[in-house]
Design an enzyme around this catalytic site. Structure first.
Site, PDB file in Angstrom:
ATOM      1  N   LYS A 103       0.822  -1.205   0.000  1.00  0.00           N
ATOM      2  CA  LYS A 103       0.000   0.000   0.000  1.00  0.00           C
ATOM      3  C   LYS A 103       0.857   1.257   0.000  1.00  0.00           C
ATOM      4  O   LYS A 103       0.464   2.275  -0.521  1.00  0.00           O
ATOM      5  CB  LYS A 103      -0.883   0.022   1.251  1.00  0.00           C
ATOM      6  CG  LYS A 103      -2.101  -0.851   1.106  1.00  0.00           C
ATOM      7  CD  LYS A 103      -3.122  -0.575   2.181  1.00  0.00           C
ATOM      8  CE  LYS A 103      -4.227  -1.593   2.037  1.00  0.00           C
ATOM      9  NZ  LYS A 103      -5.273  -1.531   2.984  1.00  0.00           N
ATOM     10  N   ARG A 104       2.011   1.171   0.636  1.00  0.00           N
ATOM     11  CA  ARG A 104       2.845   2.355   0.726  1.00  0.00           C
ATOM     12  C   ARG A 104       3.667   2.582  -0.543  1.00  0.00           C
ATOM     13  O   ARG A 104       3.815   3.697  -1.001  1.00  0.00           O
ATOM     14  CB  ARG A 104       3.780   2.261   1.937  1.00  0.00           C
ATOM     15  CG  ARG A 104       3.134   2.758   3.226  1.00  0.00           C
ATOM     16  CD  ARG A 104       4.004   2.462   4.415  1.00  0.00           C
ATOM     17  NE  ARG A 104       4.148   1.032   4.655  1.00  0.00           N
ATOM     18  CZ  ARG A 104       5.278   0.357   4.500  1.00  0.00           C
ATOM     19  NH1 ARG A 104       6.375   0.971   4.113  1.00  0.00           N
ATOM     20  NH2 ARG A 104       5.319  -0.945   4.729  1.00  0.00           N
TER      21      ARG A 104
END
Ligand code: GLU
Ligand code: ZN
Length: 502
Positions: free
Chosen positions: A263-264
């Site tokens: 997600k990052r």
């Protein structure tokens, strides 16, 4: 799909998509939703949406909205639901009571540190619960968790359509926590109770959940042997626990470094693709290629209807699938070019009018856009690229791209002569302002300075449109009209001369 994989072929297929609303809608979740949706559509079954929102600290209502709107955008509205786990807590407690009464649970007050200390003293490296409280007969409450007593021997087999039978030796399985010391039931318990109550026949989900599946199976079977009956969420209340569902664990998605999408690090939010102007049909098509491909090798462009006809859960690949944004963008460009012009114009609307548009609302002109739309359509991969292709038509002054100016005008020794010659040549065309005439005149301007058309065009394009790329220049100038074209050439010359003097 054939009913061959349904747990009981007389029972209609019911699948569920069960996201936890803890962030933006992840492309991996969208792929899971799609594969569930396909199985439902092809079997005449039911696609259930269940929001697994028991983790109050990590869940936010806006993420639920994000899931619903993204599913709607992709054309995958659920047939049933959304059900919410947060509304079903009482039901999970009933399951806990049944399991307790059936002797499947025991109370454990050990802290993590105590367990680790005992393991270390016993020379056990792997972390895990040692079963310390299993035979103590501790009463419930007083801050004790409830653990599930796993069988000492034998194996739990996950029959997975994609992976085949995956065997988990029970001896290697911890007595896992089913209810936290706070009294909150754990994810795996709520998940299984819901699948039973919602009469789910196929559990299709990410492979990250495969290690949890044997625990779910043990719980499912334990509830069945407790005489657990359904609550009527789907079908009549009081039906016995159904047979285990068919499992299908979908391959994980990886980035170009073959690392699990993060997600990052990686662009995984479906919302962001919608905002950039990917078309839902292209996005769904691309999702379909993540772990699956049509039986007709080489076919990569297909509709949701075709996918529905061709998809077979057992054809899903189990090796990781590369989420290739460049490939998806390329595919999207093909979809954009394939749209009828009218549909393209319609699809562009959110980028052209309203707050997102880079020009004042009253500056936009429908007919002007329609005039260049077919040219723009050929040149964009995503709709978000459209405003920068046409902003020169709707902004009072052309946008200023300093890099383009430095390169194509200020940094080009011949630019001034070209702009002067173009001004003269275009002035003479005022009455016959067509792309063809502008083309011919510019060709002559180029010959006058010893340049091919492409090189002669560059400073004119930047002077008039502010940019180095855009729709074909002469069509653009035709639509812009003589007044604005000549004014901008004049402004560019003034800027050049001003820069000379400075
Ligand atoms: N809520 C789980 C998750 O988002 C999925 C559970 C399931 O599909 O069984 O990871
Ligand atoms: Zn204990």
């Amino acid at each position: 799909m054939s009913a061959s994989h349904s747990a009981d072929s007389r029972v209609s297929v019911r699948v569920r998509f069960a996201p936890s609303p803890t962030g933006y809608f992840h492309v991996g979740s969208a792929r899971t939703a799609l594969f569930n949706w396909l199985v439902a559509r092809q079997s005449g079954g039911t696609f259930v949406l269940r929001i697994e929102d028991t983790d109050a600290e990590r869940n936010r209502e806006e993420w639920v909205d994000g899931i619903l709107s993204a599913m709607h955008w992709l054309g995958m509205d659920p047939d049933e639901g959304p059900y919410r786990q947060s509304a079903r807590t009482a039901r999970y407690h009933e399951a806990v009571e049944a399991l307790w009464a059936g002797g499947f649970l025991y109370a454990c007050g050990c802290t993590h540190d105590e367990v680790t200390a005992r393991n270390t003293a016993a020379g056990i490296q792997t972390p895990g619960y040692d079963g310390h409280c299993r035979s103590l007969g501790l009463p419930r409450g007083e801050g004790r968790a409830l653990r599930f007593a796993t069988p000492d021997g034998g194996t739990t087999v996950v029959r997975d359509v994609i992976r085949g039978d995956v065997a988990f030796p029970c001896a290697a399985m911890d007595d896992f926590v089913a209810v936290k010391a706070t009294g909150a039931p754990l994810f795996v318990l709520a998940n299984v109770v819901d699948d039973i109550d919602m009469a789910i026949t196929h559990v299709i989900r990410g492979e990250d959940l495969l290690p949890t599946t044997p625990k779910g199976i043990l719980l499912w079977e334990a509830l069945g042997s407790c005489g657990w009956t359904t609550d009527g969420t789907a079908g009549p209340a009081g039906a016995p626990t159904p047979a285990l569902p068919v499992f299908a664990h979908l391959p994980m998605l990886v980035n170009e470094a073959r690392k699990k999408l993060s997600k990052r690090r990686d662009p995984v939010a479906v919302e962001s693709y919608r905002d950039q102007g990917y078309l839902p049909a292209a996005f769904v098509n691309y999702l379909g290629l993540l772990g699956w491909s049509p039986p007709d090798a080489g076919v990569e462009v297909f509709t949701a209807e075709q996918m529905t006809a061709w998809f077979r859960l057992e054809d899903v690949n189990h090796s990781p699938a590369f989420f290739d944004v460049a490939k998806m963008t390329h595919l999207n460009g093909a979809y954009v070019r394939d749209l009828p012009t009218e549909a393209f114009i319609e699809a562009c609307r959110p980028w052209l009018v309203g707050d997102a548009a880079p020009w004042p609302a009253e500056a936009f002109d429908e007919a002007t856009f329609a005039a260049v739309a077919p040219l723009v359509q050929e040149r964009v991969a995503v709709l978000g690229e459209v405003p920068s292709m046409v902003d020169f038509l709707f902004l009072a002054e052309p946008p200023v791209d300093e890099e383009a100016w430095a390169k194509a005008v200020a940094g080009d020794e011949g630019a001034r002569d070209i702009l002067v010659a173009a001004t003269d040549a275009y002035e003479a065309l005022r009455a016959g302002w067509t792309a063809d005439a502008l083309h011919a005149a510019t060709l002559a301007v180029g010959e006058g300075v010893g340049r091919k058309l492409g090189k002669a065009q560059a400073p004119i394009r930047v002077a008039v449109t502010g940019r180095r790329v855009g729709p074909p220049l002469f069509e653009s100038l035709e639509v812009l009209g003589p007044e604005r074209t000549l004014a901008r050439l004049g402004a560019a010359l003034a800027r050049l001369d001003g820069a000379d003097r400075a």
